[in-house]
Scaffold this motif. Structure first.
Motif, PDB file in Angstrom:
ATOM      1  N   GLY A   1       0.814  -1.193   0.000  1.00 22.02           N
ATOM      2  CA  GLY A   1       0.000   0.000   0.000  1.00 22.02           C
ATOM      3  C   GLY A   1       0.853   1.251   0.000  1.00 22.02           C
ATOM      4  N   LYS A   2       0.182   2.402  -0.074  1.00 21.14           N
ATOM      5  CA  LYS A   2       0.890   3.673  -0.112  1.00 21.14           C
ATOM      6  C   LYS A   2       1.676   3.908   1.171  1.00 21.14           C
ATOM      7  CE  LYS A   2      -2.412   5.934  -3.207  1.00 21.14           C
ATOM      8  NZ  LYS A   2      -3.374   7.053  -3.364  1.00 21.14           N
ATOM      9  N   GLU A   3       1.116   3.503   2.317  1.00 24.74           N
ATOM     10  CA  GLU A   3       1.809   3.703   3.585  1.00 24.74           C
ATOM     11  C   GLU A   3       3.135   2.941   3.613  1.00 24.74           C
ATOM     12  OE1 GLU A   3      -0.856   2.631   6.665  1.00 24.74           O
ATOM     13  OE2 GLU A   3      -2.169   4.368   6.381  1.00 24.74           O
ATOM     14  N   VAL A   4       3.128   1.722   3.072  1.00 29.53           N
ATOM     15  CA  VAL A   4       4.351   0.917   3.042  1.00 29.53           C
ATOM     16  C   VAL A   4       5.389   1.567   2.138  1.00 29.53           C
ATOM     17  CG1 VAL A   4       5.325  -1.318   2.414  1.00 29.53           C
ATOM     18  CG2 VAL A   4       3.105  -1.203   3.543  1.00 29.53           C
ATOM     19  N   VAL A   5       4.954   2.052   0.982  1.00 25.39           N
ATOM     20  CA  VAL A   5       5.877   2.699   0.049  1.00 25.39           C
ATOM     21  C   VAL A   5       6.492   3.944   0.681  1.00 25.39           C
ATOM     22  CG1 VAL A   5       6.064   3.872  -2.173  1.00 25.39           C
ATOM     23  CG2 VAL A   5       4.692   1.794  -1.975  1.00 25.39           C
ATOM     24  N   ILE A   6       5.654   4.755   1.326  1.00 26.97           N
ATOM     25  CA  ILE A   6       6.150   5.975   1.973  1.00 26.97           C
ATOM     26  C   ILE A   6       7.120   5.629   3.098  1.00 26.97           C
ATOM     27  CG2 ILE A   6       5.476   7.972   3.348  1.00 26.97           C
ATOM     28  CD1 ILE A   6       2.875   8.067   1.752  1.00 26.97           C
ATOM     29  N   ALA A   7       6.763   4.618   3.888  1.00 26.09           N
ATOM     30  CA  ALA A   7       7.641   4.209   4.990  1.00 26.09           C
ATOM     31  C   ALA A   7       8.988   3.722   4.473  1.00 26.09           C
ATOM     32  CB  ALA A   7       6.961   3.123   5.817  1.00 26.09           C
ATOM     33  N   ASN A   8       8.965   2.920   3.410  1.00 32.76           N
ATOM     34  CA  ASN A   8      10.221   2.432   2.834  1.00 32.76           C
ATOM     35  C   ASN A   8      11.060   3.573   2.265  1.00 32.76           C
ATOM     36  OD1 ASN A   8       9.548  -0.192   3.481  1.00 32.76           O
ATOM     37  ND2 ASN A   8       8.743  -0.681   1.458  1.00 32.76           N
ATOM     38  N   ALA A   9      10.400   4.546   1.647  1.00 34.07           N
ATOM     39  CA  ALA A   9      11.120   5.703   1.099  1.00 34.07           C
ATOM     40  C   ALA A   9      11.775   6.509   2.210  1.00 34.07           C
ATOM     41  CB  ALA A   9      10.173   6.581   0.285  1.00 34.07           C
ATOM     42  N   VAL A  10      11.043   6.706   3.305  1.00 34.58           N
ATOM     43  CA  VAL A  10      11.610   7.450   4.437  1.00 34.58           C
ATOM     44  C   VAL A  10      12.806   6.702   5.025  1.00 34.58           C
ATOM     45  CG1 VAL A  10      11.153   8.246   6.783  1.00 34.58           C
ATOM     46  CG2 VAL A  10       9.462   8.623   4.991  1.00 34.58           C
ATOM     47  N   ILE A  11      12.675   5.378   5.163  1.00 34.86           N
ATOM     48  CA  ILE A  11      13.780   4.569   5.691  1.00 34.86           C
ATOM     49  C   ILE A  11      15.004   4.679   4.781  1.00 34.86           C
ATOM     50  CG2 ILE A  11      14.533   2.207   6.143  1.00 34.86           C
ATOM     51  CD1 ILE A  11      11.670   1.596   7.042  1.00 34.86           C
ATOM     52  N   ALA A  12      14.783   4.617   3.464  1.00 34.61           N
ATOM     53  CA  ALA A  12      15.896   4.709   2.521  1.00 34.61           C
ATOM     54  C   ALA A  12      16.583   6.065   2.603  1.00 34.61           C
ATOM     55  CB  ALA A  12      15.397   4.439   1.106  1.00 34.61           C
ATOM     56  N   ILE A  13      15.790   7.137   2.690  1.00 31.03           N
ATOM     57  CA  ILE A  13      16.371   8.484   2.761  1.00 31.03           C
ATOM     58  C   ILE A  13      17.172   8.662   4.046  1.00 31.03           C
ATOM     59  CG2 ILE A  13      15.797  10.937   2.961  1.00 31.03           C
ATOM     60  CD1 ILE A  13      13.418  10.395   1.102  1.00 31.03           C
TER      61      ILE A  13
END
Length: 302
Positions: A1-13
């Motif tokens: 979902g969008k929440e997972v994608v956003i969370a993964n992006a934040v973790i990567a950054i």
């Protein structure tokens, strides 16, 4: 979902930013034979391993998977064992995928940066990149090559050879970094495609199911908070004689020394029968003891 994608992006950054700060403040290649490889691999692998463990630890599904499962598996029949193993494998793969975001980002960024790889592999560069006297001994050649990451230690006549070696190693490191990114992206895409192909639900039905699970978890958390608060309130009222937050308290209970001792100290979750547990010492006291003792009336108009 969008929440997972956003969370993964934040973790990567956050991982990229942390890697840059980590490299700037802590990384300093020893430029010594036998130490470069250990130092470089330690900076490559150890932070990635720590991030992997943290990724597992911060995922609620990890604890849902392992908590209390020993006694549960003892009761599973052989007919359900295969289904249970499939479910465990599926959840484990999902948790691992989430946990790998930070360590893979760390490895990819450090390889593209190249500093760690240059430090680790400098003394293992093929001999034809070394432009000095071919009669130099193997140990002396390794010592000189190991000093290449530290420009101030390289003799002036070897500056050009040193630049060529550094360029070669950075090329290898950056290619490996981009290959790692490509492999991860392709693997994630194919995994989602396979999961969608084998899903028993249609696209809209799957979106409904995801929304239902999310809402159910939120409502369950709210009910858990309220239920546990009300349940604990009964035990606190029995011990102190009033409900916290009450505006009209007519009397309070004065616990005895023995009762204070009974609810103090350390305690584990205690099983009282086949279906129920005592959650705390106060809980255990409230279920076993009668709330007798001394009561003190409170003047409502002090």
């Amino acid at each position: 979902g969008k929440e997972v994608v956003i969370a993964n992006a934040v973790i990567a950054i956050l991982t990229i930013g942390g890697q840059q700060l980590f490299s700037f403040f802590t990384f300093s290649c020893p430029c010594h034979v036998g130490q470069n490889l250990i130092y470089g691999l330690a900076f490559l692998g150890v932070p990635a391993l720590i991030l992997l463990i943290v990724g597992y630890a911060l995922n609620n599904q990890t604890w849902r998977l392992v908590t209390g499962k020993r006694s549960h598996f003892e009761k599973v029949t052989s007919s359900n064992q295969l289904l249970k193993c499939k479910l465990v494998c599926f959840v484990l793969c999902s948790v691992t995928g989430r946990a790998l975001v930070a360590p893979v980002t760390w490895l990819a960024v450090t390889l593209i940066n190249g500093s760690y790889y240059v430090c680790a592999m400098s003394e293992y560069v093929p001999v034809y990149y070394y432009g000095a006297d071919p009669n130099v001994t193997t140990s002396e050649r390794s010592r000189i090559l190991a000093a290449f990451p530290c420009s101030q230690l390289v003799p002036p006549e070897l500056i050009r050879a040193r630049d060529e070696v550094i360029l070669l190693l950075r090329y290898q490191s950056q290619v490996a970094g981009w290959l790692l990114i490509a492999v991860v992206v392709i693997t994630v895409f194919l995994s989602y495609c396979l999961a969608s192909c084998f899903s028993p639900l249609s696209f809209l039905h799957f979106r409904y199911w995801s929304s239902y699970v999310h809402n159910e978890q939120e409502l369950f958390d709210e009910a858990t908070e309220q239920h546990s608060r009300l349940y604990a309130m009964q035990h606190v009222r029995k011990f102190f004689g009033f409900v916290p937050g009450s505006e009209k308290v007519k009397e309070i209970r004065i616990p005895s020394l023995r009762e204070w001792q009974a609810i103090s100290g350390l305690a584990f979750l205690k099983r009282v029968d086949q279906e129920h547990y005592d959650y705390s010492l106060l809980h255990d006291w409230a279920l076993k003891e009668r709330a007798n003792g001394k009561y003190l009336r409170i003047d409502e108009d002090p």
